[in-house]
Write an enzyme that holds these catalytic residues in place. Sequence first.
Site, PDB file in Angstrom:
ATOM      1  N   CYS A 218       0.862  -1.170   0.000  1.00 29.64           N
ATOM      2  CA  CYS A 218       0.000   0.000   0.000  1.00 29.64           C
ATOM      3  C   CYS A 218       0.906   1.229   0.000  1.00 29.64           C
ATOM      4  O   CYS A 218       2.108   1.119  -0.207  1.00 29.64           O
ATOM      5  CB  CYS A 218      -0.902  -0.040   1.236  1.00 29.64           C
ATOM      6  SG  CYS A 218      -2.397   0.943   1.052  1.00 29.64           S
ATOM      7  N   THR A 219       0.352   2.357   0.285  1.00 26.42           N
ATOM      8  CA  THR A 219       1.159   3.572   0.336  1.00 26.42           C
ATOM      9  C   THR A 219       1.758   3.749   1.720  1.00 26.42           C
ATOM     10  O   THR A 219       2.969   3.715   1.893  1.00 26.42           O
ATOM     11  CB  THR A 219       0.316   4.800  -0.064  1.00 26.42           C
ATOM     12  OG1 THR A 219      -0.281   4.556  -1.333  1.00 26.42           O
ATOM     13  CG2 THR A 219       1.194   6.036  -0.163  1.00 26.42           C
ATOM     14  N   GLY A 220       0.907   3.903   2.747  1.00 28.00           N
ATOM     15  CA  GLY A 220       1.400   4.218   4.091  1.00 28.00           C
ATOM     16  C   GLY A 220       1.745   3.025   4.955  1.00 28.00           C
ATOM     17  O   GLY A 220       2.446   3.160   5.948  1.00 28.00           O
ATOM     18  N   ASN A 221       1.240   1.835   4.616  1.00 28.05           N
ATOM     19  CA  ASN A 221       1.484   0.613   5.390  1.00 28.05           C
ATOM     20  C   ASN A 221       1.156   0.786   6.866  1.00 28.05           C
ATOM     21  O   ASN A 221       1.865   0.330   7.735  1.00 28.05           O
ATOM     22  CB  ASN A 221       2.930   0.131   5.196  1.00 28.05           C
ATOM     23  CG  ASN A 221       3.185  -1.255   5.779  1.00 28.05           C
ATOM     24  OD1 ASN A 221       4.198  -1.488   6.407  1.00 28.05           O
ATOM     25  ND2 ASN A 221       2.281  -2.172   5.574  1.00 28.05           N
ATOM     26  N   SER A 222       0.026   1.448   7.127  1.00 24.94           N
ATOM     27  CA  SER A 222      -0.364   1.643   8.525  1.00 24.94           C
ATOM     28  C   SER A 222      -1.753   1.104   8.831  1.00 24.94           C
ATOM     29  O   SER A 222      -2.105   0.929   9.988  1.00 24.94           O
ATOM     30  CB  SER A 222      -0.330   3.137   8.881  1.00 24.94           C
ATOM     31  OG  SER A 222      -1.335   3.833   8.163  1.00 24.94           O
ATOM     32  N   CYS A 223      -2.540   0.792   7.805  1.00 30.01           N
ATOM     33  CA  CYS A 223      -3.941   0.468   8.052  1.00 30.01           C
ATOM     34  C   CYS A 223      -4.420  -0.727   7.226  1.00 30.01           C
ATOM     35  O   CYS A 223      -4.431  -1.854   7.711  1.00 30.01           O
ATOM     36  CB  CYS A 223      -4.763   1.724   7.746  1.00 30.01           C
ATOM     37  SG  CYS A 223      -6.461   1.645   8.292  1.00 30.01           S
ATOM     38  N   ARG A 224      -4.814  -0.507   5.968  1.00 32.48           N
ATOM     39  CA  ARG A 224      -5.390  -1.584   5.155  1.00 32.48           C
ATOM     40  C   ARG A 224      -4.427  -2.749   4.947  1.00 32.48           C
ATOM     41  O   ARG A 224      -4.805  -3.902   5.096  1.00 32.48           O
ATOM     42  CB  ARG A 224      -5.831  -1.049   3.784  1.00 32.48           C
ATOM     43  CG  ARG A 224      -7.007  -0.114   3.878  1.00 32.48           C
ATOM     44  CD  ARG A 224      -7.181   0.648   2.607  1.00 32.48           C
ATOM     45  NE  ARG A 224      -6.030   1.540   2.421  1.00 32.48           N
ATOM     46  CZ  ARG A 224      -5.872   2.374   1.411  1.00 32.48           C
ATOM     47  NH1 ARG A 224      -6.771   2.415   0.457  1.00 32.48           N
ATOM     48  NH2 ARG A 224      -4.820   3.157   1.339  1.00 32.48           N
ATOM     49  N   SER A 225      -3.197  -2.438   4.565  1.00 31.47           N
ATOM     50  CA  SER A 225      -2.231  -3.517   4.319  1.00 31.47           C
ATOM     51  C   SER A 225      -1.934  -4.282   5.600  1.00 31.47           C
ATOM     52  O   SER A 225      -1.717  -5.497   5.576  1.00 31.47           O
ATOM     53  CB  SER A 225      -0.943  -2.967   3.705  1.00 31.47           C
ATOM     54  OG  SER A 225      -0.413  -1.923   4.484  1.00 31.47           O
TER      55      SER A 225
ATOM     56  N   SER B  34       4.049  -7.023   4.900  1.00 24.25           N
ATOM     57  CA  SER B  34       3.377  -5.872   4.313  1.00 24.25           C
ATOM     58  C   SER B  34       4.352  -4.708   4.298  1.00 24.25           C
ATOM     59  O   SER B  34       5.272  -4.636   5.119  1.00 24.25           O
ATOM     60  CB  SER B  34       2.094  -5.513   5.076  1.00 24.25           C
ATOM     61  OG  SER B  34       2.362  -5.235   6.423  1.00 24.25           O
TER      62      SER B  34
ATOM     63  N   THR C 148       5.252  -4.079  12.003  1.00 26.32           N
ATOM     64  CA  THR C 148       6.006  -2.853  11.750  1.00 26.32           C
ATOM     65  C   THR C 148       5.577  -2.277  10.410  1.00 26.32           C
ATOM     66  O   THR C 148       5.141  -3.009   9.516  1.00 26.32           O
ATOM     67  CB  THR C 148       7.527  -3.127  11.732  1.00 26.32           C
ATOM     68  OG1 THR C 148       7.803  -4.134  10.748  1.00 26.32           O
ATOM     69  CG2 THR C 148       8.008  -3.591  13.102  1.00 26.32           C
TER      70      THR C 148
ATOM     71  N   ASP D 121       6.870  -0.914   7.235  1.00 25.27           N
ATOM     72  CA  ASP D 121       8.150  -0.975   6.540  1.00 25.27           C
ATOM     73  C   ASP D 121       8.074  -0.399   5.135  1.00 25.27           C
ATOM     74  O   ASP D 121       7.045  -0.512   4.468  1.00 25.27           O
ATOM     75  CB  ASP D 121       8.614  -2.435   6.425  1.00 25.27           C
ATOM     76  CG  ASP D 121       8.819  -3.082   7.783  1.00 25.27           C
ATOM     77  OD1 ASP D 121       9.340  -2.419   8.694  1.00 25.27           O
ATOM     78  OD2 ASP D 121       8.439  -4.263   7.936  1.00 25.27           O
TER      79      ASP D 121
ATOM     80  N   CYS E  79      -4.666  -0.507  -2.375  1.00 23.28           N
ATOM     81  CA  CYS E  79      -5.111   0.883  -2.493  1.00 23.28           C
ATOM     82  C   CYS E  79      -6.507   0.914  -3.077  1.00 23.28           C
ATOM     83  O   CYS E  79      -6.891   0.034  -3.831  1.00 23.28           O
ATOM     84  CB  CYS E  79      -4.177   1.666  -3.394  1.00 23.28           C
ATOM     85  SG  CYS E  79      -2.469   1.510  -2.900  1.00 23.28           S
TER      86      CYS E  79
ATOM     87  N   CYS F  32      -1.997   3.200  -6.947  1.00 20.09           N
ATOM     88  CA  CYS F  32      -1.362   2.020  -6.375  1.00 20.09           C
ATOM     89  C   CYS F  32       0.100   1.986  -6.764  1.00 20.09           C
ATOM     90  O   CYS F  32       0.451   2.268  -7.899  1.00 20.09           O
ATOM     91  CB  CYS F  32      -2.026   0.757  -6.889  1.00 20.09           C
ATOM     92  SG  CYS F  32      -3.382   0.268  -5.870  1.00 20.09           S
TER      93      CYS F  32
ATOM     94  N   ASP G 272      -9.774   3.815   2.153  1.00 22.60           N
ATOM     95  CA  ASP G 272      -8.879   4.057   3.291  1.00 22.60           C
ATOM     96  C   ASP G 272      -9.688   4.622   4.448  1.00 22.60           C
ATOM     97  O   ASP G 272     -10.094   5.786   4.408  1.00 22.60           O
ATOM     98  CB  ASP G 272      -7.760   5.017   2.901  1.00 22.60           C
ATOM     99  CG  ASP G 272      -6.694   5.147   3.967  1.00 22.60           C
ATOM    100  OD1 ASP G 272      -6.926   4.705   5.121  1.00 22.60           O
ATOM    101  OD2 ASP G 272      -5.624   5.697   3.660  1.00 22.60           O
TER     102      ASP G 272
END
Length: 140
Positions: free
Chosen positions: A7-14, A32, A60, A62, A79, A86, A103
């Site tokens: 994903c882009t931010g790797n903080s939520c969906r992924s 992820s 984490t 990453d 995304c 994406c 998101d």
Amino acid sequence: MKVLILCTGNSCRSQMAHGFLQSFDKDLQVFSAGTEASGKLNAKAVQVMSEIGIDISGHTSDSVSKYLDEKWDFVITVCGGANESCPAFVGNVKNRVHIGFDDPSHAVGTDEFIMSEFHRVRDEIKEQFYQYYLENMKGK
């Protein structure tokens, strides 16, 4: 089998998808990453996963650059909306797949509405990733 969820931010969906996929099959190697990794997990994503018994708090956030030199069976992008592009993964990949989601971290409104968006997206991720797992990964 090695799977990278991107994903882009790797903080939520992924992160939620990572947690679900690992819960479906402990033998999968799931990772992820993000093209612009935030370095931290979204607290609401951790909370809604915890509510259903999946602990992602130790994950984490990453950068995708960490994984570019590895071989992957699947790279799955998550995304969603039209305002998001994406990321492309240029590494060694057998199967590139896109399963898009809104998101929930962009939701605005009351706390109740925002949490309902996290629950909705969490449940969509679970349903779509489980279906994909059954059709493409289980027993392979």
